[in-house]
Design an enzyme around this catalytic site. Structure first.
Site, PDB file in Angstrom:
ATOM      1  N   GLU A   1      47.077  31.836  25.010  1.00 23.53           N
ATOM      2  CA  GLU A   1      48.375  32.442  25.234  1.00 23.53           C
ATOM      3  C   GLU A   1      48.356  34.001  25.195  1.00 23.53           C
ATOM      4  O   GLU A   1      47.554  34.654  24.478  1.00 23.53           O
ATOM      5  CB  GLU A   1      49.232  31.992  24.063  1.00 23.53           C
ATOM      6  CG  GLU A   1      49.452  30.522  23.939  1.00 23.53           C
ATOM      7  CD  GLU A   1      50.166  30.313  22.704  1.00 23.53           C
ATOM      8  OE1 GLU A   1      50.637  29.391  22.419  1.00 23.53           O
ATOM      9  OE2 GLU A   1      50.801  31.360  22.057  1.00 23.53           O
TER      10      GLU A   1
ATOM     11  N   GLN B   1      31.162  33.294  14.543  1.00 29.95           N
ATOM     12  CA  GLN B   1      31.922  34.240  15.138  1.00 29.95           C
ATOM     13  C   GLN B   1      32.246  35.474  14.242  1.00 29.95           C
ATOM     14  O   GLN B   1      33.025  36.414  14.729  1.00 29.95           O
ATOM     15  CB  GLN B   1      33.308  33.728  15.558  1.00 29.95           C
ATOM     16  CG  GLN B   1      33.480  32.379  16.518  1.00 29.95           C
ATOM     17  CD  GLN B   1      34.582  31.787  16.707  1.00 29.95           C
ATOM     18  OE1 GLN B   1      35.550  31.956  16.051  1.00 29.95           O
ATOM     19  NE2 GLN B   1      34.568  30.750  17.628  1.00 29.95           N
TER      20      GLN B   1
ATOM     21  N   TYR C   1      55.081  31.438  16.597  1.00 30.04           N
ATOM     22  CA  TYR C   1      54.338  31.491  17.781  1.00 30.04           C
ATOM     23  C   TYR C   1      53.816  29.933  18.025  1.00 30.04           C
ATOM     24  O   TYR C   1      53.149  29.634  19.061  1.00 30.04           O
ATOM     25  CB  TYR C   1      53.592  32.615  18.491  1.00 30.04           C
ATOM     26  CG  TYR C   1      54.227  33.786  18.455  1.00 30.04           C
ATOM     27  CD1 TYR C   1      54.818  34.284  19.730  1.00 30.04           C
ATOM     28  CD2 TYR C   1      54.695  34.667  17.371  1.00 30.04           C
ATOM     29  CE1 TYR C   1      55.504  35.266  19.908  1.00 30.04           C
ATOM     30  CE2 TYR C   1      55.645  35.638  17.497  1.00 30.04           C
ATOM     31  CZ  TYR C   1      55.797  36.012  18.832  1.00 30.04           C
ATOM     32  OH  TYR C   1      56.748  36.961  18.944  1.00 30.04           O
TER      33      TYR C   1
ATOM     34  N   TYR D   1      39.499  19.456  20.875  1.00 22.67           N
ATOM     35  CA  TYR D   1      38.212  19.289  21.363  1.00 22.67           C
ATOM     36  C   TYR D   1      37.461  17.871  21.332  1.00 22.67           C
ATOM     37  O   TYR D   1      37.759  17.356  20.386  1.00 22.67           O
ATOM     38  CB  TYR D   1      37.233  20.347  20.473  1.00 22.67           C
ATOM     39  CG  TYR D   1      37.450  21.644  20.641  1.00 22.67           C
ATOM     40  CD1 TYR D   1      37.288  22.364  21.637  1.00 22.67           C
ATOM     41  CD2 TYR D   1      37.919  22.346  19.626  1.00 22.67           C
ATOM     42  CE1 TYR D   1      37.503  23.754  21.782  1.00 22.67           C
ATOM     43  CE2 TYR D   1      38.250  23.441  19.317  1.00 22.67           C
ATOM     44  CZ  TYR D   1      38.140  24.310  20.664  1.00 22.67           C
ATOM     45  OH  TYR D   1      38.597  25.625  20.676  1.00 22.67           O
TER      46      TYR D   1
ATOM     47  N   HIS E   1      37.249  31.524  13.679  1.00 25.47           N
ATOM     48  CA  HIS E   1      38.497  32.092  13.952  1.00 25.47           C
ATOM     49  C   HIS E   1      38.836  33.173  12.949  1.00 25.47           C
ATOM     50  O   HIS E   1      39.862  33.038  11.936  1.00 25.47           O
ATOM     51  CB  HIS E   1      39.417  30.866  13.872  1.00 25.47           C
ATOM     52  CG  HIS E   1      39.474  29.992  15.032  1.00 25.47           C
ATOM     53  ND1 HIS E   1      40.485  28.856  15.350  1.00 25.47           N
ATOM     54  CD2 HIS E   1      38.596  29.708  15.931  1.00 25.47           C
ATOM     55  CE1 HIS E   1      40.124  28.352  16.183  1.00 25.47           C
ATOM     56  NE2 HIS E   1      39.032  28.776  16.702  1.00 25.47           N
TER      57      HIS E   1
END
Length: 377
Positions: free
Chosen positions: A246, A89, A256, A267, A153
């Protein structure tokens, strides 16, 4: 169904209750909008910024930044982009123009930075050359600590506050998710720095022993959208694990919850941690999507291009289901979600409102596109 929960969280999910499936998604009205192709042939475009005279700047995840002309022509890659770690990513990700770009031609961008120990998200500033062919005076102003060997991430959305400081959203790097709850690292955090990279003096953890001063908020998983709301405050969206994506209004010093609380699951199935969805002292999302839609990119509609009913709405792209979500807002409360462009068939990576008042979309593909959202008659 009323979408308001006692905690002021909203769940757009399908719940099994007494063996009956209740759709908690608000009715998805057919909206009279379409898309117009502006440019194509972009390889996994990720971030979009506007540089005047109808031109736009687009990042491509493999490590290229290009100018898109007012006529849709895709320019050659800009010179001067630093080396990026384009794995998984990671790569060249978000870009924004400085609030004073018309005078200083400054850009702020973030990317996966290679280095000792692996990689991490970094943010740099640069000046766009007068002929818009190169980045000059590139300066890395922030590097996420610590670096780890991970392909996942990175977070990497940038928002410039009204005072010129910069918010940067940082992912938890996946295998380091527990770090999101501690203040001695930048994993799973939103940070706020001044233009020179120094911690903003009003950050909530400045002066606290053992805390990194750049931290603005904690308990995030992988923020993929960020913007200032009509209230001038920071709003973010983040990916959950198999559920629990979210929407948050992200305030100074607040936690949070990830990975202590989540509406998602591991997963392959099974609880995350103790399987909690709420805990005292941890913030509830304003909305969560279960199952996940993989939200990416977000923009509040401020212009009148799409009619008065759209002003103040929040638009969010879906990577997984390939639609544009229109969230009708009442202050901080989401009262309805409309699924737009259901036949687009492309992963929406970024959503921006241009200076012309139109909404622009980037689609994440090896042959990605830049699209303009056209209002109906």
């Amino acid at each position: 169904m009323n979408l308001t929960r006692p905690s002021n969280a909203t769940s757009l999910t399908v719940l099994a209750v007494a063996g009956t499936l209740l759709a908690a998604v608000a009715h998805a009205q057919t909206q009279n909008v379409s898309t117009e192709l502006v440019a194509q042939g972009l390889q996994n475009p990720w971030g979009l910024a506007f540089i005047g005279e109808g031109r736009m700047l687009v990042t491509e995840r493999p490590g290229r930044m290009r100018v898109i002309g007012a006529d849709g022509r895709v320019g050659e890659p800009l010179k001067g982009v630093p080396a990026v770690d384009a794995v998984g990513q990671g790569g060249l990700l978000d870009v924004v123009t400085d609030r004073d770009f018309a005078r200083n031609r400054t850009l702020h961008f973030c990317y996966a930075e290679p280095g000792m120990g692996g990689n991490s998200t970094a943010m740099a500033s640069a000046r766009l050359s007068a002929d818009a062919t190169a980045l000059d005076n590139v300066q890395v102003v922030f590097t996420q600590k610590p670096k780890v060997a991970s392909r996942l991430h990175f977070g990497c959305r940038i928002v410039q506050a009204e005072d010129g400081s910069l918010f940067l959203a940082l992912g938890d790097r996946f295998q380091r998710m527990a770090d999101a709850q501690t203040l001695d690292n930048h994993h799973g955090k939103v940070v706020r720095v001044r233009a020179d990279g120094s911690a903003h003096p009003d950050n909530p953890f400045v002066g606290r022993a053992g805390a990194l001063p750049e931290i603005w908020s904690l308990g995030h998983r992988n923020v993929q959208g960020a913007t200032l709301g009509p209230d001038g405050r920071l709003w973010t969206i983040e990916h959950g694990p198999q559920g629990g994506d979210e929407l948050n209004r992200t305030d100074a010093g607040k936690n949070y919850g990830w990975p202590v609380i989540t509406y998602g699951e591991n997963y392959g199935g099974g609880k995350v941690g103790e399987g909690l969805t709420r805990k005292a002292g941890l913030e509830q999302p304003l909305l969560h999507w279960t199952p996940s839609i993989a939200p990416s990119g977000m923009a509040f509609v401020k212009s009148a291009r799409y009619g008065a009913d759209w002003q103040g709405n929040l638009l969010v792209g879906s990577l997984k289901f390939r639609y544009l979500a229109r969230l009708v807002m009442d202050g901080e409360r989401v009262v309805r979600e409309d699924k737009l462009l259901p036949n687009l068939g492309q992963r929406i990576r970024d959503v921006r409102q241009g200076p012309d008042g139109f909404i622009y979309l980037l689609t994440d593909d090896r042959d990605g596109q830049l699209l303009r959202l056209k209002p109906g008659p």
